[in-house]
Design an enzyme around this catalytic site. Structure first.
Site, short mmCIF file in Angstrom:
data_model
loop_
_atom_site.label_atom_id
_atom_site.label_comp_id
_atom_site.label_asym_id
_atom_site.label_seq_id
_atom_site.Cartn_x
_atom_site.Cartn_y
_atom_site.Cartn_z
N HIS A 170 51.50 36.79 35.74
CA HIS A 170 50.71 37.60 36.69
C HIS A 170 51.64 38.52 37.50
O HIS A 170 51.38 39.72 37.62
CB HIS A 170 49.94 36.67 37.63
CG HIS A 170 49.20 37.37 38.73
ND1 HIS A 170 47.84 37.58 38.68
CD2 HIS A 170 49.62 37.90 39.91
CE1 HIS A 170 47.46 38.23 39.78
NE2 HIS A 170 48.53 38.43 40.55
N GLU A 171 52.72 37.95 38.02
CA GLU A 171 53.65 38.76 38.83
C GLU A 171 54.42 39.75 37.97
O GLU A 171 54.73 40.86 38.41
CB GLU A 171 54.61 37.84 39.60
CG GLU A 171 53.94 36.88 40.56
CD GLU A 171 53.02 37.55 41.56
OE1 GLU A 171 53.27 38.72 41.91
OE2 GLU A 171 52.03 36.93 41.97
N ASN A 200 45.95 43.61 41.85
CA ASN A 200 45.09 42.43 41.80
C ASN A 200 43.63 42.79 41.59
O ASN A 200 43.17 43.84 42.04
CB ASN A 200 45.24 41.61 43.08
CG ASN A 200 46.56 40.89 43.15
OD1 ASN A 200 47.10 40.46 42.13
ND2 ASN A 200 47.10 40.75 44.34
#
Length: 913
Positions: free
Chosen positions: A156-157, A167
């Site tokens: 995700h990061e 996001n």
């Protein structure tokens, strides 16, 4: 607005290339190589942390591989181990890997308890981020319930960092109205779950359904969407990677474009997969047919700093006191900037190279003074940069390998043979910082910085701008504890006439004060120097060096906190003042300023974005006054006020990153960038903030059909943050970029207004729409736009893709304000059905006086919700007779079901056993 204004204070940008990123990451046959994960020196020694990092990356690689349709995986990773950890045979010395260019930093949480993983993003959608932040507790698996498996969070990061995604959840607005329905902000829309609230009272908590607000039609802020335990939906990783079934990014087919989240706002409603597909990584790869290998790891431990100065002493250095200014800047570096324990050597060059000092360790003042005596005093000869570099390699190799060593290269001359040693430079493993002095420095000089990850700086011949001292002041270590780094508090210069005074103050705040140095330079005769500490005590003891034309005072111990006052008097000459210090404590992080531009070449008419990051440890410093001074090669300067307002060039409001567009090109060539930061004086206050670009904190999770709630997520409270901030001033040094394609004057207006990125809309009354946004300018975020075009539609894609065909709002009375001002516009929709349940989408375009148009703004949405009328009260002398029946599901137990007719708010429940 103060975009172009004069300031005598200057803070040089510490240029960390950005898109221009100093990152060593590169893609090799689908595999990412050169990833650097650094463990902060303040993290207590714990070998298990290294294994936890390895486990996270190893888990993440196959997840990334499948999520990207077998296109990318993690191939190799370097882990930087702090110098203060025990040495081990398997720990090697780094080459180009440093803390400054680390892609991931593992550090203690600040404030304590806030273990949210996040990525620092300064740029637009699709632009690479700066760095990922993890905490030891997160890597140890102590936050699995809140964030899910560490490997999934890393992916995700990584999507924030590598592809500039945002996001797909929204902590500030968790629900929205669409077609009269309340919907959670999620992607994809098919993720199933429950809308519930954790109602706590008197020490006990109960899960209850969310209640609809009768005015807004939405749920209250404390309502949460809790995904079901069993899911089939596979997207999206940028919503919640913690859901077991989520293994993909949203695509055009399943992307929720209506959800009010950052991905839609910043990426023009594009899905995350569409943004990835547009990346350079995607364009130069094809899916793999076999499974990728597991990641490999190298363990690198930072050692003592090794620096060799390579200084030009050619004939042109005699122009305009250049050699004298070099000596002044070199003394600052040797006396103050370079850290205790470092090894320093020196080489000078003209058409040949001369070793002035072998490597010498800085153990104290004697070593520093001895090295200053090796600085050049005579200028003559030609320019051979490669001779100087080769000699520096020899100096270093007599004691150490060149891997991870640093070379500070200063030159003012042209050299068309510089490329002849590029291969040697690459093979050396040394980091080269370049200082271009004057307008004629070799055009290829910056290539040396780019290929080795060093700083690139430029100093003009305008002595009052203090550029050369600032460039050398920027050269603190890229490694080690920040408490050991030299921090510039003030950098100022002025040309005085007829016994004029240069008066001012220096703020020494509580986070600095150790090893404080006041340095004054002049161009003719020693000035009168007066300095008072915060108690009013006059300070004596300046060391005066008439040969170098400088004087300095080293404040013993820790300098007093407060405002120091100085007065300098001189006639017909230029004076400069530089004040540096170090952290007051190894445990209290100092306020620091770092900065960058988004590109190393500004190609007209493309603007350059200037960024300045102001933090104390992991906490952002808010409401600071930040000013950038940009000086072109011909000596002209432009002053920009940098803002942290979430508009124009600034990606996120209140994250401690201040940004602005630069468009005022006046010539081709090098531009230096200097910034001044003053903070903590007139700070405003507002509600708490959370990390904007971090993994979603799960409020709760389903297990065996029950909701298990997590503790509330820690938030940074701005009130608390600002109450702890103290007045401070900072300078930080040394950045440059090169402009090209700038036409001769008069320069045409080719810059449109910038895109509006913070458009918000809400219903006012029964049928009015209230819009707010930050005003763009005539040229990006400078000046004043000529007019606005506002259009509306009931179809979000039609508004995006067919903006010019959408219904236009009458804006006759809407006159644009100066850039960065707040705009408010209220209108009533006309020629469109706007009734209960209508979803309306709004976008704005700004136009300047020569009809250049901005990009279409982010799309705002309103949904008309008319509260149901309260039924009239009716007399009820007795309870009504309910409809009832009795069912028997289990022998011996009877449940009486009671269906009451409408009685306003009356609700009764009866259970019989």
């Amino acid at each position: 607005m103060g975009s172009f204004k004069s300031s005598v204070f200057i803070l040089v940008l510490h240029l960390l290339e950005g898109a221009l990123s100093n990152s060593l990451i590169h893609l090799n046959n689908n595999g990412y190589e050169g990833i650097v994960i650094a463990i902060d020196p303040n993290v207590p020694e714990d070998e298990t942390l290294i294994q936890q990092i390895k486990d996270m990356v190893t888990q993440a690689s196959p997840y990334l591989f499948e999520a990207t349709e077998k296109r990318f995986y993690f191939k190799n990773v370097a882990i930087l181990v702090p110098e203060n950890w025990k040495t081990k045979p398997e720990y090697e010395r780094p080459k180009l890997e440093t803390y400054k260019n680390a892609d991931v930093l593992v550090a203690e949480p600040n404030p304590p308890g806030n273990d949210q993983p996040y990525t620092e993003q300064m740029g637009k959608c699709g632009e690479k981020g700066e760095r990922i932040y993890f905490t030891p507790d997160f890597l140890a698996g102590k936050r699995l319930d809140e964030y899910g498996p560490q490997g999934r969070v890393f992916v995700h990061e990584w999507a924030h960092l590598r592809w500039g995604l945002f996001n797909e959840y929204n902590d500030d607005q968790k629900f929205y109205l669409s077609n009269k329905e309340i919907k959670p902000v999620k992607c994809s829309a098919d993720i199933a779950g429950k809308n519930v609230v954790n109602h706590c009272q008197g020490g006990s908590c109960a899960t209850k359904p969310c209640r609809r607000d009768r005015v807004t039609g939405l749920y209250a802020q404390e309502c949460e969407f809790i995904p079901d335990e069993q899911q089939t939906e596979k997207a999206s990783i940028m919503f919640s990677q913690s859901i077991d079934s989520v293994v993909e990014f949203c695509t055009e087919e399943n992307h929720n474009r209506e959800a009010p989240n950052m991905q839609n706002q910043r990426c023009n409603l594009r899905s995350t997969w569409e943004v990835i597909r547009d990346s350079e990584d995607f364009k130069k790869t094809t899916p793999m047919t076999a499974q990728p290998p597991q990641p490999t790891f190298s363990l690198l431990q930072i050692g003592q700093r090794i620096v060799c100065l390579v200084l030009d002493k050619s004939g042109s250095m005699a122009i305009g006191d250049r050699l004298k200014r070099l000596t002044q800047a070199g003394k600052l570096f040797l006396l103050q900037t370079v850290e205790q324990g470092s090894w320093v050597g020196m080489v000078t060059f003209d058409s040949a190279a001369y070793v002035q000092s072998a490597l010498r360790q800085i153990k104290g003042g004697t070593d520093r003074d001895a090295l200053t005596k090796s600085l050049p005093t005579v200028a003559s000869g030609g320019t051979s940069i490669c001779s100087g570099l080769r000699s520096a390699f020899t100096v270093i190799r007599k004691k150490y390998k060149t891997d991870g060593s640093e070379i500070v290269l200063l030159t003012d001359g042209e050299d068309n043979t510089i490329s002849s040693c590029f291969n040697e430079v690459k093979q050396s493993g040394a980091i080269i910082h370049t200082v271009a002095l004057g307008p004629s420095a070799a055009a290829e000089l910056e290539e040396l910085s780019k290929m080795t990850g060093g700083l690139q700086t430029y100093a003009s011949d305008q002595a009052q701008n203090n550029g050369l001292i600032d460039a050398f002041g920027a050269l603190s270590s890229g490694n080690g504890a920040v408490s050991q780094h030299s921090i510039q508090l003030v950098s100022r210069g002025s040309t005085l006439q007829n016994s004029q005074w240069m008066n001012g103050t220096v703020i020494v705040d509580s986070t600095v004060g150790n090893d404080t140095l006041f340095l004054i330079t002049w161009t003719s005769q020693p000035p009168q120097i007066l300095l008072w500490d915060p108690s009013g005590k006059k300070q004596d003891g300046f060391v005066v060096d008439t040969n170098t034309k400088m004087a300095y005072l080293q404040v013993p111990g820790t300098a007093k906190v407060g405002t120091w006052t100085y007065s300098l008097q001189a006639s017909s000459q230029t004076l400069t003042l530089t004040v540096t210090s170090r952290a007051s404590s190894a445990t209290l992080p100092p306020v620091t300023v770092t900065s960058k531009v988004n590109k190393d070449t500004g190609k007209f008419p493309s603007p350059v974005v200037v960024y300045a990051k102001i933090h104390q440890g992991g906490l952002p410093i808010l409401r600071a006054t930040v000013t950038a001074l940009i000086e072109s090669v011909d000596g002209k300067t432009v002053t920009l006020e940098l803002l942290d307002n979430g508009a124009g060039a600034d990606a996120t409001k209140d994250d401690g990153i201040y940004s602005r567009y630069f468009t005022a090109y006046n010539t081709n060539g090098r531009y230096s960038i200097k910034v001044w930061a003053l903070g903590g004086v007139n700070a405003a206050r507002q509600m708490g903030i959370s990390q904007q670009n971090g993994a979603m904190y799960r409020a709760g999770r389903m297990k065996n059909g029950e909701i298990i709630w997590n503790p509330p997520r820690p938030k940074i409270n701005i009130d608390d943050l600002l109450s702890k901030q103290v007045p401070f001033s900072r300078t930080s040094s040394g950045g440059s970029f090169v402009a090209s394609n700038v036409p001769n004057a008069p320069i045409p207006d080719l810059f449109p207004p910038c895109q509006i990125t913070d458009l918000k809309a809400k219903i006012q009354g029964d049928s009015l729409i209230n819009l707010t946004w930050t005003a763009p300018g005539d040229d990006y975020d400078h000046g004043r736009a000529d007019r606005y075009i506002i259009r509306i539609s009931t179809n979000i894609l039609d508004l995006r893709d067919k903006f010019n065909d959408s219904l236009q709002v009458n804006t006759t009375d809407l006159i644009p304000k100066e850039a960065t001002s707040e705009e408010v516009f209220v209108f009533k929709p006309e020629n469109i059905a706007f009734e209960n349940g209508t979803d309306l989408f709004i976008a704005i375009q700004a136009v300047d006086e020569v009809d250049l148009e901005s990009e279409i703004s982010n799309i705002a949405q309103v949904s008309l919700f008319l509260p149901p009328q309260t039924p009239p009260e009716t007399p009820s002398p007795s309870l009504p007779c309910p409809d009832s029946n009795i069912t028997s599901a289990i022998p011996g137990i009877h449940i009486l079901k009671v269906m009451w007719k409408w009685l306003g708010e009356l609700q009764l429940s009866v259970a019989l056993g």
